[in-house]
Design a protein around this motif. Structure first.
Motif: not given
Length: 176
Positions: A32-37, A84-91
């Motif tokens: 879902m991440r690349p789709a939304l990105a 797409l960046l693990p460090a900022t994904r949740r935020a």
């Protein structure tokens, strides 16, 4: 609706790629991440390249409508990258959900006022139908960012005591 078609199409393509062994696409949030990105990146670029399409959606009381359109485009691009960046994904996922709530009034105004946006269907039903998809995109952002599980309700997991108990035994004090 093109935005939602992109979400579904890209997520299904990512699922297909996962089936042939492409790494990093094992779970639905990872698909879902690349789709939304990608959908957000395209929408954000469109806001910056074709701001005139979005200006009619801005209410008259909002100051600097061109700047608002540009800012929303930049928010979409930043959200796409952050997701797409693990460090900022949740935020990024949480902020995107907030963003989708904040732009909802513009979509309502668009439907109520019968505005036609260049490049989109001119039928009124289209703009009303888009409103129904707004909760879906909020959920999609939170799910893609692994903020929530598959549904808004928490997943049920057996308690540690139930997992450790051998099969066939009952709780203390119970009969066999």
């Amino acid at each position: 609706m093109m935005f939602f078609a992109l979400l579904g199409g890209i997520a299904l393509a990512a699922w297909g790629l996962s089936r042939i062994g492409v790494p990093g696409l094992r779970t639905w949030p990872a698909r879902m991440r690349p789709a939304l990105a990608i959908a957000l990146l395209l929408a954000g670029i469109d806001h910056l390249v074709s701001p005139g399409r979005y200006l009619p959606m801005i209410e008259a009381f909002v100051p600097w409508p061109a700047a608002v359109v540009a800012a929303t485009g930049l928010c979409e691009i930043a959200g796409a990258i952050g997701l797409l960046l693990p460090a900022t994904r949740r935020a990024a996922a949480i902020l995107l959900a907030v963003y989708f709530v904040c732009v909802f009034p513009a979509n309502v105004a668009n439907a109520v006022n019968g505005l036609a946006v260049d490049g989109l269907p001119q039928a009124a039903w289209y703009y009303w139908l888009r409103l129904a998809f707004q909760p879906l995109v909020i959920w999609w952002a939170l799910r893609a960012g692994a903020v929530i599980g598959p549904w808004p309700l928490p997943e049920r997991r057996p308690s540690p005591e139930r997992q450790a108990r051998p099969a066939g035994l009952h709780s203390p004090g119970g009969t066999r």
